[in-house]
Design a protein around this motif. Structure first.
Motif, short mmCIF file in Angstrom:
data_model
loop_
_atom_site.label_atom_id
_atom_site.label_comp_id
_atom_site.label_asym_id
_atom_site.label_seq_id
_atom_site.Cartn_x
_atom_site.Cartn_y
_atom_site.Cartn_z
N ASN A 77 0.82 -1.21 0.00
CA ASN A 77 0.00 0.00 0.00
C ASN A 77 0.85 1.26 0.00
OD1 ASN A 77 0.40 -1.16 2.81
ND2 ASN A 77 -0.25 0.91 3.36
N HIS A 78 2.16 1.16 0.28
CA HIS A 78 3.04 2.33 0.28
C HIS A 78 3.50 2.74 -1.13
CE1 HIS A 78 3.07 2.48 4.53
NE2 HIS A 78 3.88 1.46 4.74
N ARG A 84 -0.30 -2.17 5.30
CA ARG A 84 -1.61 -2.82 5.36
C ARG A 84 -1.72 -4.03 4.44
NH1 ARG A 84 -1.37 -1.06 9.32
NH2 ARG A 84 -2.60 0.50 10.42
N TRP A 85 -0.97 -4.04 3.35
CA TRP A 85 -1.01 -5.20 2.48
C TRP A 85 0.24 -5.27 1.60
CZ3 TRP A 85 -0.65 -3.64 -2.54
CH2 TRP A 85 -1.20 -2.41 -2.90
N SER A 86 0.57 -6.47 1.20
CA SER A 86 1.57 -6.70 0.17
C SER A 86 1.07 -7.83 -0.72
CB SER A 86 2.94 -7.05 0.78
OG SER A 86 2.88 -8.24 1.52
N THR A 87 1.53 -7.86 -1.96
CA THR A 87 1.03 -8.84 -2.92
C THR A 87 2.18 -9.70 -3.43
OG1 THR A 87 1.17 -7.06 -4.56
CG2 THR A 87 -1.00 -7.56 -3.69
N ASN A 92 -2.64 -11.94 7.94
CA ASN A 92 -3.42 -12.92 7.19
C ASN A 92 -2.81 -13.09 5.81
OD1 ASN A 92 -6.11 -12.74 5.05
ND2 ASN A 92 -5.76 -14.58 6.25
N ILE A 93 -2.47 -14.31 5.46
CA ILE A 93 -1.94 -14.62 4.13
C ILE A 93 -3.00 -15.42 3.38
CG2 ILE A 93 -0.06 -15.66 2.81
CD1 ILE A 93 1.63 -15.56 5.38
N ASN A 97 -2.33 -9.49 4.35
CA ASN A 97 -2.98 -8.38 5.05
C ASN A 97 -2.37 -8.21 6.43
OD1 ASN A 97 -5.03 -7.74 3.05
ND2 ASN A 97 -5.98 -9.69 3.59
N TYR A 98 -2.11 -6.96 6.80
CA TYR A 98 -1.51 -6.63 8.10
C TYR A 98 -2.53 -5.83 8.90
CZ TYR A 98 2.73 -7.72 5.41
OH TYR A 98 3.67 -8.33 4.60
#
Length: 333
Positions: free
Chosen positions: A95-96, A166-169, A326-327, A220-221
């Motif tokens: 999200n950054h 908050r998230w990474s892909t 959460n992965i 998800n963080y």
């Protein structure tokens, strides 16, 4: 219950009876003492056995499976470390990216107290490559606090950025703006160990002989107060293939609803190490996370606190004590 000699002989030929004998407690007959209390139990070979967690399904939600405690303590800790150090690394997007571009080694920078500083650059937007933290004529770099104070530029601490992650892909990159997978974006394959884990966990939701092919994952963080609103995961081509969802860290409330937002959802706890599978009709059900528990009494991460006590792990422990990760792994095509 007693059984006749003939029945006992017959039962010993069955697979169940043979397995019973394999695990039954036997004592060493060579022991000098005749007192059973002083005898040593014979060792049992567990090296080839894989004790699996029970798999629960819900009568009114076909395609939904809950596997409590599916992840070993060691695997949970490994995935927490990877989620903070490896999974947010470029070319994986977070999200950054929209503000700062790709950020390398965010967790290390946060641990070392570094600051991300905006610097004016001669590089133009069309010259920016995927491995530079730049937006137009701006470039962001990490500096020590002292170095950052000498530069009169916009800045943000690494620890603040980590907390706002908050998230990474992973794998194929999801384009949040257009809500689709952008196959043209640079990406790496999902790590092999995570792929193999997802393939094994997905089996209860698949017909015999059909294999899950992990192609993308979203990490998800969650921090205290964070939520995930009711939604559908509907961007994958084949909904018969499950989403494999792994829970790490603080306990959460998970809501599983129906095909309409008007359907009252079922509330359940998800704890660190639990796994959820959603396939088929369950993919059409709204679901979300309205709360995570970060207080010591309800977070239920004592097992992680016990395991993450080495000096190198204290930074991971500090993070996960007030967070949930959460992965969720998907087959896209």
């Amino acid at each position: 219950m007693y059984e006749s000699e003939n029945n006992r002989e017959d039962s010993e030929r069955t697979a169940f009876r043979r397995t019973e004998k394999k695990y039954k407690l036997y004592f060493d007959n060579n022991a000098s003492s005749k007192n059973k209390k002083n005898k040593q139990p014979k060792p049992v070979d567990l090296t080839e056995d894989k004790f699996s967690s029970p798999v629960f399904s819900l009568q009114n939600h076909p395609g939904f499976y809950f596997i409590p405690g599916a992840l070993s303590l060691e695997k949970q800790c490994d995935l927490i470390r990877e989620s903070l150090t490896e999974f947010p690394q470029p070319p994986n997007r977070t999200n950054h990216n929209a503000i700062y571009g790709p950020i390398h080694n965010l967790f290390v920078a946060a641990k070392e107290g570094k600051v991300l500083v905006e610097e004016k650059s001669a590089i133009t937007s069309h010259e920016c490559s995927s491995d530079l933290n730049c937006r137009g004529g701006e470039e962001w770099k990490f500096f020590t606090e002292k170095e950052a104070s000498l530069r009169k530029c916009r800045s943000v601490s690494g620890s603040s950025l980590l907390r706002k992650l908050r998230w990474s892909t992973l794998g194929l990159q999801f384009d949040w703006s257009n809500r689709n997978y952008n196959v043209s974006l640079q990406h790496n394959k999902i790590p092999e160990a995570l792929c193999e884990l997802a393939k094994q966990l997905a089996k209860p939701a698949l017909p015999a002989g059909v294999e899950f092919q992990p192609e993308a994952a979203i990490v998800n963080y969650f921090a205290s107060g964070d939520t995930l609103g009711g939604h559908l995961d509907d961007m994958e081509a084949d909904w018969s293939k499950p989403i494999v969802s792994l829970s790490l860290g603080c306990k959460a409330i998970f809501l599983l609803g129906g095909k309409s937002r008007e359907d009252a959802p079922l509330a359940m706890f998800l704890r660190s190490g639990d796994v959820v599978l959603m396939a088929g009709e369950a993919r059409e059900c709204f679901h979300g996370v309205p709360r995570i528990f970060t207080d010591k009494e309800n977070a239920e991460i004592g097992h992680l606190e016990t395991h993450l006590r080495q000096e190198d792990d204290l930074c991971f422990l500090k993070y996960i004590q007030t967070s949930r990760i959460n992965i969720n792994i998907r087959q896209v095509f």
